[in-house]
Motif scaffolding. Sequence first.
Motif, PDB file in Angstrom:
ATOM      1  N   VAL A  22     -12.689   0.129  11.693  1.00 39.28           N
ATOM      2  CA  VAL A  22     -13.653   0.553  10.666  1.00 39.28           C
ATOM      3  C   VAL A  22     -13.306   1.958  10.192  1.00 39.28           C
ATOM      4  N   VAL A  23     -13.021   2.847  11.136  1.00 38.19           N
ATOM      5  CA  VAL A  23     -12.673   4.228  10.781  1.00 38.19           C
ATOM      6  C   VAL A  23     -11.391   4.263   9.958  1.00 38.19           C
ATOM      7  N   ILE A  24     -10.385   3.493  10.364  1.00 36.23           N
ATOM      8  CA  ILE A  24      -9.122   3.443   9.619  1.00 36.23           C
ATOM      9  C   ILE A  24      -9.364   2.915   8.206  1.00 36.23           C
ATOM     10  N   ALA A  25     -10.175   1.882   8.073  1.00 37.88           N
ATOM     11  CA  ALA A  25     -10.463   1.316   6.745  1.00 37.88           C
ATOM     12  C   ALA A  25     -11.167   2.337   5.865  1.00 37.88           C
ATOM     13  N   ILE A  26     -12.134   3.051   6.402  1.00 32.51           N
ATOM     14  CA  ILE A  26     -12.873   4.038   5.599  1.00 32.51           C
ATOM     15  C   ILE A  26     -11.979   5.217   5.232  1.00 32.51           C
ATOM     16  N   ILE A  27     -11.174   5.689   6.175  1.00 28.30           N
ATOM     17  CA  ILE A  27     -10.234   6.774   5.871  1.00 28.30           C
ATOM     18  C   ILE A  27      -9.223   6.309   4.834  1.00 28.30           C
ATOM     19  N   GLY A  28      -8.722   5.077   4.976  1.00 28.69           N
ATOM     20  CA  GLY A  28      -7.775   4.537   4.003  1.00 28.69           C
ATOM     21  C   GLY A  28      -8.359   4.448   2.609  1.00 28.69           C
ATOM     22  N   ILE A  29      -9.603   3.987   2.515  1.00 25.30           N
ATOM     23  CA  ILE A  29     -10.258   3.900   1.204  1.00 25.30           C
ATOM     24  C   ILE A  29     -10.413   5.287   0.601  1.00 25.30           C
ATOM     25  N   THR A  30     -10.854   6.241   1.418  1.00 25.01           N
ATOM     26  CA  THR A  30     -11.057   7.604   0.926  1.00 25.01           C
ATOM     27  C   THR A  30      -9.746   8.215   0.444  1.00 25.01           C
ATOM     28  N   LEU A  31      -8.700   8.120   1.250  1.00 24.06           N
ATOM     29  CA  LEU A  31      -7.399   8.654   0.847  1.00 24.06           C
ATOM     30  C   LEU A  31      -6.856   7.950  -0.389  1.00 24.06           C
ATOM     31  N   ASP A  32      -7.043   6.639  -0.461  1.00 28.21           N
ATOM     32  CA  ASP A  32      -6.564   5.878  -1.612  1.00 28.21           C
ATOM     33  C   ASP A  32      -7.245   6.337  -2.895  1.00 28.21           C
ATOM     34  N   ALA A  70       6.569  14.381  -7.258  1.00 30.14           N
ATOM     35  CA  ALA A  70       5.284  14.233  -6.575  1.00 30.14           C
ATOM     36  C   ALA A  70       4.513  13.042  -7.136  1.00 30.14           C
ATOM     37  N   TYR A  71       4.599  12.820  -8.442  1.00 30.08           N
ATOM     38  CA  TYR A  71       3.945  11.682  -9.087  1.00 30.08           C
ATOM     39  C   TYR A  71       4.393  10.372  -8.437  1.00 30.08           C
ATOM     40  N   TYR A  72       5.707  10.202  -8.323  1.00 31.77           N
ATOM     41  CA  TYR A  72       6.222   8.963  -7.717  1.00 31.77           C
ATOM     42  C   TYR A  72       5.979   8.913  -6.212  1.00 31.77           C
ATOM     43  N   GLY A  73       6.097  10.054  -5.536  1.00 37.24           N
ATOM     44  CA  GLY A  73       5.836  10.087  -4.097  1.00 37.24           C
ATOM     45  C   GLY A  73       4.396   9.734  -3.774  1.00 37.24           C
ATOM     46  N   ILE A  74       3.471  10.245  -4.573  1.00 36.12           N
ATOM     47  CA  ILE A  74       2.058   9.926  -4.368  1.00 36.12           C
ATOM     48  C   ILE A  74       1.814   8.442  -4.628  1.00 36.12           C
ATOM     49  N   GLY A  75       2.497   7.886  -5.621  1.00 37.65           N
ATOM     50  CA  GLY A  75       2.360   6.452  -5.895  1.00 37.65           C
ATOM     51  C   GLY A  75       2.799   5.596  -4.717  1.00 37.65           C
ATOM     52  N   VAL A  76       3.930   5.940  -4.127  1.00 31.76           N
ATOM     53  CA  VAL A  76       4.427   5.196  -2.963  1.00 31.76           C
ATOM     54  C   VAL A  76       3.487   5.385  -1.770  1.00 31.76           C
ATOM     55  N   LEU A  77       3.059   6.615  -1.518  1.00 32.61           N
ATOM     56  CA  LEU A  77       2.139   6.891  -0.427  1.00 32.61           C
ATOM     57  C   LEU A  77       0.825   6.136  -0.619  1.00 32.61           C
ATOM     58  N   SER A  78       0.352   6.066  -1.842  1.00 31.96           N
ATOM     59  CA  SER A  78      -0.885   5.341  -2.137  1.00 31.96           C
ATOM     60  C   SER A  78      -0.739   3.853  -1.817  1.00 31.96           C
ATOM     61  N   GLN A  79       0.412   3.280  -2.130  1.00 38.20           N
ATOM     62  CA  GLN A  79       0.633   1.866  -1.820  1.00 38.20           C
ATOM     63  C   GLN A  79       0.680   1.628  -0.310  1.00 38.20           C
ATOM     64  N   VAL A  80       1.336   2.509   0.423  1.00 35.49           N
ATOM     65  CA  VAL A  80       1.428   2.366   1.882  1.00 35.49           C
ATOM     66  C   VAL A  80       0.032   2.485   2.510  1.00 35.49           C
ATOM     67  N   ILE A  81      -0.721   3.481   2.091  1.00 37.65           N
ATOM     68  CA  ILE A  81      -2.081   3.662   2.615  1.00 37.65           C
ATOM     69  C   ILE A  81      -2.951   2.477   2.221  1.00 37.65           C
ATOM     70  N   ASP A 140     -17.569  -7.046   2.141  1.00 39.39           N
ATOM     71  CA  ASP A 140     -16.484  -6.564   1.291  1.00 39.39           C
ATOM     72  C   ASP A 140     -17.010  -5.887   0.033  1.00 39.39           C
ATOM     73  N   VAL A 141     -18.011  -6.484  -0.594  1.00 43.86           N
ATOM     74  CA  VAL A 141     -18.528  -5.927  -1.844  1.00 43.86           C
ATOM     75  C   VAL A 141     -19.208  -4.586  -1.613  1.00 43.86           C
ATOM     76  N   VAL A 142     -20.074  -4.527  -0.612  1.00 40.91           N
ATOM     77  CA  VAL A 142     -20.841  -3.297  -0.390  1.00 40.91           C
ATOM     78  C   VAL A 142     -19.973  -2.196   0.203  1.00 40.91           C
ATOM     79  N   LEU A 143     -19.334  -2.481   1.323  1.00 46.23           N
ATOM     80  CA  LEU A 143     -18.623  -1.435   2.059  1.00 46.23           C
ATOM     81  C   LEU A 143     -17.269  -1.083   1.455  1.00 46.23           C
ATOM     82  N   PHE A 144     -16.583  -2.063   0.888  1.00 45.76           N
ATOM     83  CA  PHE A 144     -15.222  -1.812   0.438  1.00 45.76           C
ATOM     84  C   PHE A 144     -15.050  -1.831  -1.077  1.00 45.76           C
TER      85      PHE A 144
END
Length: 179
Positions: A22-32, A70-81, A140-144
């Motif tokens: 749950v923590v990983i999912a919430i951190i992932g959503i926030t970072l994304d 940085a634009y492309y690096g952030i794009g790749v990082l966003s996909q991984v996260i 999924d709808v509410v939390l994610f």
Amino acid sequence: VEIARFIYPFIVPGDKKHVFFVVIAIIGITLDKILDILPPLMLKIAIDTISSNSSLPADKAVVPILAIVAYYGIGVLSQVIGMAQELAQQRVSLEAERRFATKTFDHLHNLGLDYHLDRSAGEVVSILNRGTSAIATVLDVVLFTIVPTLFETVLVMAVFWKLGAPIIAVIVLVTVAAY
């Protein structure tokens, strides 16, 4: 509110392993959501640097190049996260669905004999399947979906406000509220 009280025990898992997911999912959503806002800002930096100087000296040419990298690096990082977040989200959803199905199955076992004699087994299984899939959908709808969208809306509004375009921040708020 009544639905939230009913669903809350299924969102909050009992064991540490699923709390971790749950923590990983919430951190992932926030970072994304944060990383979704950064690439346009990187392009803004590159374009502003290029347009402010008609002929860029060599030392100033590094800024737009770094911004584009940085634009492309952030794009790749966003996909991984995003992929890691989706895996954690699936784990959380499946665990909530499993716990709901177990609770429902226990409830069915505690019903009287007359209920089981009046109902067909196929109908009960169908109701059980619909209920477990509904709980996963609501989760999924509410939390994610809804909560991250509200977070992203506030984040975008803050960026526009900070960039000196408060009218655009208000337009974002009105547009999301109307949608």
